[in-house]
Design an enzyme around this catalytic site. Structure first.
Site, PDB file in Angstrom:
ATOM      1  N   LYS A  74       4.247  -2.142  -5.729  1.00  0.00           N
ATOM      2  CA  LYS A  74       2.926  -2.170  -6.383  1.00  0.00           C
ATOM      3  C   LYS A  74       1.988  -3.171  -5.699  1.00  0.00           C
ATOM      4  O   LYS A  74       0.834  -2.837  -5.398  1.00  0.00           O
ATOM      5  CB  LYS A  74       3.094  -2.507  -7.869  1.00  0.00           C
ATOM      6  CG  LYS A  74       1.792  -2.614  -8.644  1.00  0.00           C
ATOM      7  CD  LYS A  74       2.028  -2.550 -10.130  1.00  0.00           C
ATOM      8  CE  LYS A  74       3.103  -3.485 -10.601  1.00  0.00           C
ATOM      9  NZ  LYS A  74       2.788  -4.922 -10.398  1.00  0.00           N
ATOM     10  N   THR A  76       2.337  -4.385  -2.661  1.00  0.00           N
ATOM     11  CA  THR A  76       2.143  -3.890  -1.298  1.00  0.00           C
ATOM     12  C   THR A  76       1.025  -2.846  -1.271  1.00  0.00           C
ATOM     13  O   THR A  76       0.159  -2.850  -0.385  1.00  0.00           O
ATOM     14  CB  THR A  76       3.454  -3.267  -0.780  1.00  0.00           C
ATOM     15  OG1 THR A  76       4.506  -4.216  -0.953  1.00  0.00           O
ATOM     16  CG2 THR A  76       3.365  -2.893   0.682  1.00  0.00           C
ATOM     17  N   ARG A  97      -1.826 -11.841  -8.632  1.00  0.00           N
ATOM     18  CA  ARG A  97      -1.311 -13.035  -9.319  1.00  0.00           C
ATOM     19  C   ARG A  97      -0.554 -13.943  -8.351  1.00  0.00           C
ATOM     20  O   ARG A  97      -0.119 -13.516  -7.296  1.00  0.00           O
ATOM     21  CB  ARG A  97      -0.357 -12.614 -10.439  1.00  0.00           C
ATOM     22  CG  ARG A  97      -1.019 -11.905 -11.587  1.00  0.00           C
ATOM     23  CD  ARG A  97       0.012 -11.364 -12.563  1.00  0.00           C
ATOM     24  NE  ARG A  97       0.847 -10.348 -11.931  1.00  0.00           N
ATOM     25  CZ  ARG A  97       2.011  -9.948 -12.412  1.00  0.00           C
ATOM     26  NH1 ARG A  97       2.491 -10.474 -13.512  1.00  0.00           N
ATOM     27  NH2 ARG A  97       2.701  -9.010 -11.795  1.00  0.00           N
ATOM     28  N   LYS A 108      14.096 -11.620  -8.197  1.00  0.00           N
ATOM     29  CA  LYS A 108      13.020 -10.671  -7.915  1.00  0.00           C
ATOM     30  C   LYS A 108      12.474 -10.766  -6.485  1.00  0.00           C
ATOM     31  O   LYS A 108      12.071  -9.777  -5.894  1.00  0.00           O
ATOM     32  CB  LYS A 108      11.873 -10.892  -8.922  1.00  0.00           C
ATOM     33  CG  LYS A 108      10.727  -9.884  -8.799  1.00  0.00           C
ATOM     34  CD  LYS A 108       9.739 -10.079  -9.946  1.00  0.00           C
ATOM     35  CE  LYS A 108       8.544  -9.169  -9.815  1.00  0.00           C
ATOM     36  NZ  LYS A 108       7.578  -9.608  -8.815  1.00  0.00           N
ATOM     37  N   ALA A 276       4.516 -10.249 -16.871  1.00  0.00           N
ATOM     38  CA  ALA A 276       4.028  -8.991 -17.447  1.00  0.00           C
ATOM     39  C   ALA A 276       4.931  -8.450 -18.537  1.00  0.00           C
ATOM     40  O   ALA A 276       4.498  -7.668 -19.365  1.00  0.00           O
ATOM     41  CB  ALA A 276       3.874  -7.947 -16.358  1.00  0.00           C
ATOM     42  N   PHE A 304       4.414  -4.948 -13.542  1.00  0.00           N
ATOM     43  CA  PHE A 304       5.458  -3.964 -13.866  1.00  0.00           C
ATOM     44  C   PHE A 304       4.882  -2.567 -14.102  1.00  0.00           C
ATOM     45  O   PHE A 304       3.853  -2.219 -13.535  1.00  0.00           O
ATOM     46  CB  PHE A 304       6.301  -4.442 -15.044  1.00  0.00           C
ATOM     47  CG  PHE A 304       7.147  -5.641 -14.726  1.00  0.00           C
ATOM     48  CD1 PHE A 304       7.983  -5.649 -13.614  1.00  0.00           C
ATOM     49  CD2 PHE A 304       7.118  -6.783 -15.521  1.00  0.00           C
ATOM     50  CE1 PHE A 304       8.768  -6.762 -13.299  1.00  0.00           C
ATOM     51  CE2 PHE A 304       7.902  -7.892 -15.208  1.00  0.00           C
ATOM     52  CZ  PHE A 304       8.730  -7.877 -14.094  1.00  0.00           C
ATOM     53  N   PHE A 384       8.925   5.526   2.150  1.00  0.00           N
ATOM     54  CA  PHE A 384      10.093   4.868   2.751  1.00  0.00           C
ATOM     55  C   PHE A 384      10.604   5.761   3.883  1.00  0.00           C
ATOM     56  O   PHE A 384      10.482   6.989   3.822  1.00  0.00           O
ATOM     57  CB  PHE A 384      11.206   4.675   1.712  1.00  0.00           C
ATOM     58  CG  PHE A 384      11.018   3.475   0.828  1.00  0.00           C
ATOM     59  CD1 PHE A 384      11.846   2.362   0.929  1.00  0.00           C
ATOM     60  CD2 PHE A 384      10.012   3.446  -0.134  1.00  0.00           C
ATOM     61  CE1 PHE A 384      11.680   1.256   0.107  1.00  0.00           C
ATOM     62  CE2 PHE A 384       9.837   2.340  -0.962  1.00  0.00           C
ATOM     63  CZ  PHE A 384      10.673   1.238  -0.838  1.00  0.00           C
ATOM     64  N   TRP A 412       2.915   0.266   4.361  1.00  0.00           N
ATOM     65  CA  TRP A 412       3.974  -0.707   4.652  1.00  0.00           C
ATOM     66  C   TRP A 412       4.237  -0.732   6.158  1.00  0.00           C
ATOM     67  O   TRP A 412       4.384  -1.791   6.758  1.00  0.00           O
ATOM     68  CB  TRP A 412       5.253  -0.332   3.885  1.00  0.00           C
ATOM     69  CG  TRP A 412       6.328  -1.380   3.990  1.00  0.00           C
ATOM     70  CD1 TRP A 412       6.540  -2.432   3.154  1.00  0.00           C
ATOM     71  CD2 TRP A 412       7.335  -1.483   5.014  1.00  0.00           C
ATOM     72  NE1 TRP A 412       7.614  -3.194   3.587  1.00  0.00           N
ATOM     73  CE2 TRP A 412       8.106  -2.625   4.724  1.00  0.00           C
ATOM     74  CE3 TRP A 412       7.651  -0.726   6.142  1.00  0.00           C
ATOM     75  CZ2 TRP A 412       9.183  -3.028   5.518  1.00  0.00           C
ATOM     76  CZ3 TRP A 412       8.723  -1.129   6.945  1.00  0.00           C
ATOM     77  CH2 TRP A 412       9.477  -2.273   6.633  1.00  0.00           C
TER      78      TRP A 412
END
Length: 559
Positions: A74, A76, A97, A108, A276, A304, A384, A412
């Site tokens: 998210k 990224t 954030r 995480k 979150a 999230f 991916f 990415w």
């Protein structure tokens, strides 16, 4: 396939510009940047005040499906979209954030994006950064110290020591501190009582910093914090302890948004970091509203999945700050669809179109939920290398069957060049004027009805259930004038239910409300559901075991 560099290798190779140059791109004069080294700076309160009359740009929310161990990307995508919008000629700022130390050393990992869609300096952002979290921790614990000190020196306010509701905080995962006894050791140390610690990102001070509009508003909100109750159950406020002024002093610099840059030298505001799943999960109102005065487009993320992050962004942040998002992006991956479809993590590399189709129910639920707020949305498929054409097509077909569009994004691997299509789609959505944003429930709705509205309309549960003591507490707060506040649901991020293992799109489940907390200064009521913890614990093998300084003095293992 060419060798794939790690996030940290890519970040270290970044050709960063001086932060003053980044500020100039969006019209911030050098004298209004307070530099922390060469690559990060705080934006002065004077400058923020000076642009309040500017026209607002368009606000784009990036949200996601429920997180899985497969990863969604998210942040990224948020960073990539900001770069993509700049690439197609729009003036865009990213607003995200700050990272909590607890998850960085726990499980995480960092919060600065990844691959060629990152915000830098990545190591600084994931560690002490500009000290904002330390300031929040200190201001919070100053209030804690003042409460016990007041009780020690005669308790003039008549605080009932059994009803002190203000806990201490630290920015670390430490389950041993969840419930403690403090003031042991005899007369010199005060009156023993039960207490406990939350993680800093769950602190009401964090929420206040992120919702306050300026220093004056910050100090007022700090004064409004309820710290305890008397024997007659009347509240004791932080201002009664004369704590608000000193707390505001500690937070003076922390209130100013931080300016950094993406790998493509575009501006990013990184400020505030409420969790979150247990807090409201959005970056600061000051950062977002200032960015809107300086850019055509502001891309921000909510924490999230959309059931938590987007709901709180819309119902708390947008409601309180008067924000009107123009469009939303829902991030999903083929891998996460497969996991929601029942595939184990170790088998995600194998093609499984049927599992993708099965797992898409989770994505469909989030699409429906965003619609309920009247905000047009597009799905970003974060690519991916292991994704196959058939799997991607299955996702696109599913989203099309929902009446929306899914766009494959390769930011990415390729940076802004890999997300141009999404950037153009977002511009088209935002410029269409299709957004009819409205919060899910009115201010006047009773608190328990607000909870039930979220449970039934967003989580698709049958109802919220709560003991009489919880319902009585909510009713008492309504009688005291707090019934018009929004509710902030503290719930597992992994499922629409309170069972983290229940993936997909469950329906008909009950949502047990374990505890409720009034955040009178922040302006919401926290609803703690199921087993969610406001002080997380570390896993058996925490990430900290792999973090170290190499021979060159560089940090290894943060990503």
């Amino acid at each position: 396939m060419a060798e794939v560099k790690s996030d940290i290798e890519i970040a270290r190779a970044a050709k960063k510009k001086q932060i003053q140059e980044i500020g100039q791109k969006i019209g911030i004069p050098t004298e209004h940047l307070l530099p922390y080294g060469h690559d990060k700076a705080k934006i002065s309160a004077e400058f923020i005040k000076s642009v309040k009359g500017n026209k607002d740009g368009k606000l784009i929310l990036v949200t996601a499906i429920n997180p899985t161990p497969a990863g969604e990307g998210k942040t990224t995508t948020t960073v990539g979209l900001g770069d993509g919008l700049n690439r197609i000629g729009k003036k865009a700022i990213v607003c995200i954030r700050e990272a909590s130390l607890g998850p960085n050393f726990g499980v995480k990992g960092g919060a600065a994006g990844g691959g060629y869609a990152q915000v830098v300096p990545m190591e600084d952002m994931n560690l002490h950064f500009t000290g904002d979290f330390h300031a929040i921790t200190t201001a919070h614990n100053l209030l804690s110290a003042l409460i016990d000190n007041h009780i020690y020196w005669g308790n003039e306010l008549g605080i009932d020591t059994r009803r002190v509701v203000w806990r201490r905080v630290m920015d670390m995962n430490d389950r041993a501190l969840r419930e403690i006894i403090c003031s042991l050791g005899g007369v010199a140390n005060g009156f023993p009582r039960e207490a406990g610690f939350d993680i800093t990102v769950a602190s009401e001070v964090m929420a206040i910093l992120c919702l306050a509009t300026d220093l004056k508003d910050l100090e007022k909100r700090l004064g409004d914090i309820i710290v305890a109750y008397r024997r007659d159950k009347s509240p004791v406020y932080a201002r009664d302890l004369k704590a608000d002024g000193a707390m505001a002093v500690l937070l003076k610099d922390a209130m100013q948004p931080n300016l950094v840059q993406t790998l493509e030298n575009n501006p990013a505001f990184v400020h505030g970091g409420p969790f979150a799943n247990i807090a409201h999960g959005c970056n600061s109102v000051v950062a977002t509203t200032t960015a809107l005065k300086l850019a055509d487009y502001v891309v921000t993320e909510a924490g999230f999945g959309a059931d938590l992050g987007a709901e709180k962004f819309f119902d708390i942040k947008c409601r309180k700050a008067g924000l009107k998002p123009a469009a939303a992006v829902i991030v999903a991956t083929v891998r996460a669809m497969k996991m929601n479809g029942g595939v184990k993590k170790e088998d995600l590399g194998k093609e499984n179109v049927e599992a993708v189709k099965k797992g898409c129910a989770n994505l469909g639920r989030h699409i429906e939920n965003i619609r309920q707020f009247g905000v047009p949305a597009v799905v970003a498929i974060n690519h991916f290398y292991s994704d196959t054409d058939a799997e991607i097509q299955a996702m696109k077909d599913y989203v099309a069957s929902m009446g929306e569009e899914a766009v494959l994004c390769k930011h990415w691997a390729k940076g802004s060049a890999g997300i141009e299509e999404l950037a153009n789609k977002v511009v088209a959505l935002a410029e269409s004027g299709a957004s009819q944003f409205a919060p899910l429930y009115p201010d006047a709705m009773p608190l328990f009805e607000k909870i039930n509205t979220i449970v039934q309309r967003i989580y698709r549960g049958s109802e919220a259930i709560a003991d009489k003591s919880v319902r009585d507490q909510l009713h008492a707060w309504e009688q005291a004038g707090y019934g018009n506040l929004p509710v902030c649901m503290a719930k597992t991020q992994y499922s629409f239910s309170t069972d983290p293992n229940l993936r997909g799109a469950p329906t008909g489940h009950t949502v047990p409300v374990r505890e409720v907390r009034l955040s009178a200064g922040a302006g919401f009521v926290v609803i703690i559901c199921g087993e969610v913890m406001t002080m997380p614990g570390l896993p058996k093998a925490p990430s900290s075991e792999k973090i170290f300084l190499n021979e060159m003095g560089q940090i290894e293992g943060l990503f």
